[in-house]
Write a protein that holds these residues in place. Structure first.
Motif, mmCIF file in Angstrom:
data_model
loop_
_atom_site.group_PDB
_atom_site.id
_atom_site.type_symbol
_atom_site.label_atom_id
_atom_site.label_comp_id
_atom_site.label_asym_id
_atom_site.label_seq_id
_atom_site.Cartn_x
_atom_site.Cartn_y
_atom_site.Cartn_z
ATOM 1 N N GLN A 171 0.652 -1.561 -0.011
ATOM 2 C CA GLN A 171 0.091 -0.243 -0.129
ATOM 3 C C GLN A 171 0.865 1.192 -0.207
ATOM 4 N N ASN A 172 1.595 0.999 0.680
ATOM 5 C CA ASN A 172 2.732 2.590 1.002
ATOM 6 C C ASN A 172 4.285 1.582 1.030
ATOM 7 N N ALA A 175 5.753 4.503 3.286
ATOM 8 C CA ALA A 175 6.120 4.496 5.036
ATOM 9 C C ALA A 175 6.554 3.044 5.378
ATOM 10 N N HIS B 85 10.910 8.319 11.691
ATOM 11 C CA HIS B 85 10.060 9.894 10.991
ATOM 12 C C HIS B 85 9.357 9.146 10.885
ATOM 13 N N PRO B 87 6.385 11.396 8.871
ATOM 14 C CA PRO B 87 7.012 12.375 7.847
ATOM 15 C C PRO B 87 5.833 12.812 7.471
ATOM 16 N N ARG B 90 0.499 12.287 4.399
ATOM 17 C CA ARG B 90 -0.676 10.860 5.102
ATOM 18 C C ARG B 90 -0.108 9.963 4.311
ATOM 19 N N GLU B 91 1.345 9.896 5.013
ATOM 20 C CA GLU B 91 2.215 8.258 4.671
ATOM 21 C C GLU B 91 1.610 7.749 5.619
ATOM 22 N N ILE B 92 0.733 7.284 5.407
ATOM 23 C CA ILE B 92 0.023 5.690 6.519
ATOM 24 C C ILE B 92 -0.214 4.682 5.419
ATOM 25 N N PHE B 93 -0.924 3.796 6.305
ATOM 26 C CA PHE B 93 -1.621 2.524 5.415
ATOM 27 C C PHE B 93 -2.917 2.680 5.126
ATOM 28 N N PRO B 94 -3.974 3.324 4.122
ATOM 29 C CA PRO B 94 -5.061 3.927 4.012
ATOM 30 C C PRO B 94 -5.921 2.318 3.914
ATOM 31 N N LEU B 95 -5.092 0.663 3.229
ATOM 32 C CA LEU B 95 -6.481 0.179 3.443
ATOM 33 C C LEU B 95 -6.096 -1.147 4.581
ATOM 34 N N MET B 135 -10.540 2.153 8.530
ATOM 35 C CA MET B 135 -9.699 1.537 7.562
ATOM 36 C C MET B 135 -8.687 3.401 7.780
ATOM 37 N N GLY B 137 -7.284 5.196 5.709
ATOM 38 C CA GLY B 137 -7.510 5.832 4.527
ATOM 39 C C GLY B 137 -8.974 6.830 4.784
ATOM 40 N N GLN B 138 -9.867 6.577 5.492
ATOM 41 C CA GLN B 138 -10.971 7.218 5.745
ATOM 42 C C GLN B 138 -10.466 8.195 6.902
ATOM 43 N N LEU B 139 -9.787 8.186 7.558
ATOM 44 C CA LEU B 139 -9.320 9.440 8.683
ATOM 45 C C LEU B 139 -9.668 10.783 8.117
ATOM 46 N N GLN B 144 -5.008 11.485 10.685
ATOM 47 C CA GLN B 144 -4.167 10.662 9.679
ATOM 48 C C GLN B 144 -2.527 11.294 10.001
ATOM 49 N N ARG B 151 2.313 6.513 14.938
ATOM 50 C CA ARG B 151 3.273 4.943 14.555
ATOM 51 C C ARG B 151 4.369 5.294 15.099
#
Lengths: 288, 257
Positions: A171-172, A175, B85, B87, B90-95, B135, B137-139, B144, B151
């Protein structure tokens, strides 16, 4: 009923190969055209151990799955990691070449050759009567093993740390680097998993189609299966495979000769026209 | 400073292909302290953080973490050395769910305290606890951002790199994040390098700051000194100087040019 079950069984094999495709595609954005050959290799490994070396069947199966997983990881490590970041077409050519070479090498191997081989399985030829239908053991084993494998994978991707990490990398990637996931190592494991699944498909298929160097050509059917499921969706790949398998066997029953092979592809065209993203595409795209 | 700095950059240079992003940057972050790195868009602040975490390989210079060289190591080795780090963007895992994102934050850890630490992260960001099963990605953008910071805390870092934590947040949310950063520093003694465009926030949160322009450090000093510096006031804090001779702002040279 028999038709439905045999369609489902073939669909399961398509689904398993499609699953391997999708796993690799999601993690590395590489389309692995050698997936069918990984399946062939898995079947040959099992055949070699069980038939040529007379090892116990279950042990042979397990070792064949492991060995194919190693082959998958080795392909990633040795052939694909060096060309990471190169244009997609280069990567595709590499996977196509791997497929061709695998077939060539298999036909040159002593004991393998271009002949059709028979992998004897303990459940050979068994018949079960169920709901006034006579089902063959081979088909039942395929359907049950696929279901079991899918359940295990579902749990793995949901709860296991490595499974989560694989989803995260797909997914990323950036990250994933930031939180210390070894991205390349994870990709190698995805290839290993994919190789293992291909081996399972090959071994399940062996009693029906026999073991030969072109058995990997069912890999061609796995791409439409993945497309129908929405390239990138893991449950979609299995569902797509099942739909194709059913469609194929029903077309073989009800439609004139020749439609059996064409029907799945017609179905793919229809799905692409009506819902281009596939039936089970992941809902959220990354927000930019 | 007599103690070994937690982070020391010496003459770091780095580029994206032909584009030079950092031109000889040296800076130090003493242990347990919040240091800010200020500068406008494109000054090279994010590139510095990327160089520290191993995403961008420096072409020259050295980076030391508590006295050990870390430049040239792979990103996962640097994380294992204790650098987290968070970043920008929005370097998160959306799903993945919020909870799964946090679990992965502890990817490098094998201890049994992870569940407890996820709980601690939730107590820093109660909004995340409410959305644990959603999820990521919905935030909202702000959530996020919080998730990204939460995290990175799960790495249990010695050094936390925060990239624009206030970016795109409302003033109220910005205040909340600033308070949390200060709390993290106080409660865990985490050393923090804070990258910010918002000089007001950066100088209030950090005790020492560096100012960057086009890839170079142009000014450094304690937050009090910098807050009183004429040019920082004018160009970064937006406080108009009472010029005796009535000079026009755009004619004046900055003292560091």
């Amino acid at each position: 009923m028999q038709i439905v079950i045999s369609g489902l069984a073939v669909g399961c094999v398509y689904g398993l190969i499609a699953l391997g495709f999708v796993l690799i595609y999601k993690a590395t954005e590489t389309v692995n055209f050698a997936q069918g050959e990984l399946m062939m290799i898995g079947a040959y490994f099992a055949y070699t151990m069980a038939e040529l070396w007379h090892w116990p069947f279950l042990l042979s199966v397990l070792l064949a799955i492991l060995a194919t997983a190693l082959v998958g990881a080795a392909i990633e490590r040795v052939l694909l990691r060096p060309i990471e970041g190169e244009p997609t077409i280069a990567v595709i050519m590499v996977t196509l070449a791997i497929g061709m070479i695998a077939r060539g090498v298999a036909s040159a191997m002593p004991g393998w050759g271009t002949d059709t081989h028979h992998l004897r399985v303990p459940y050979q030829g068994g018949l079960v009567d169920l709901f006034q239908a006579r089902l063959s053991m081979e088909h039942i084993v395929i359907v049950c093993s696929t279901a079991g494998l899918c359940l295990a994978l579902f749990y793995f991707f949901r709860a296991a740390k490595l499974g989560l990490a694989m989803r995260a990398v797909s997914q990323n990637q950036l990250a994933a680097y930031y939180i210390g996931i070894p991205v390349s190592g994870t990709n190698a494991r995805v290839w290993a998993l994919s190789g293992g699944i291909a081996a399972v498909a090959g071994i399940l298929m062996a009693p029906i189609t026999f073991v030969h160097i072109n058995m990997g050509s069912v890999g061609v059917m796995a791409i439409p299966a993945a497309v129908i499921g929405g390239f990138g969706s893991i449950p979609g790949a299995v569902a797509g495979g099942l739909i194709l398998g059913l469609c194929e066997s029903l077309a073989g029953l009800y439609l004139p000769e020749g439609f059996k092979d064409a029907a799945p592809h017609v179905l793919v065209l229809l799905v692409l026209m009506i819902k281009p993203s596939g039936l089970f595409a992941d809902q959220i795209r990354k927000k930019v | 400073m007599s103690t070994v700095p937690m982070l020391a950059l010496r003459n770091i240079e780095a580029s994206y292909g032909p584009v030079t992003a950092i031109r000889g940057v040296s800076l130090e972050v003493p242990p347990g302290v919040i240091v800010a790195l200020l500068g406008a868009n494109g000054a090279g602040k994010t590139s510095i953080l990327k160089a520290i975490s191993g995403i961008l390989k420096p072409t020259k210079g050295s980076i030391q973490l508590a006295g050990l060289r870390v430049d040239g190591l792979s990103p996962e080795r640097i994380v294992n050395a204790g650098v987290a780090h968070a970043p920008e963007g929005r370097e998160i895992f959306p799903l993945l769910t919020v909870h799964e994102n946090l679990r992965l934050g502890a990817y490098i850890r094998a201890d049994s305290e992870v569940a407890k630490d996820i709980d601690a992260a939730y107590s820093y960001f109660p909004e995340l606890r409410q959305r644990a099963r959603d999820m990521a990605g919905q935030l909202s953008g702000g959530q996020q951002q919080m998730l990204s910071i939460a995290r990175s805390l799960l790495i249990q870092p010695k050094l936390l790199l925060l990239d624009e934590p206030s970016l795109g947040l409302s003033p109220r949310l910005t205040e909340e994040i600033v308070a949390i950063i200060t709390r993290i520093n106080r409660e865990h003694g985490t050393t923090i390098l804070l990258v910010e465009q918002n000089a007001r926030i950066a100088l209030r949160t950090a005790s020492y700051a560096y100012v960057m322009e086009v890839g170079r450090i142009v000014l450094e000093g304690s937050s009090e000194t910098l807050s009183e510096h004429q040019d920082v006031k004018e160009y970064y804090l937006g406080i108009k100087a009472d010029s005796v001779r009535g000079e026009k702002r755009w004619k004046r040279r900055k003292s560091w040019n």
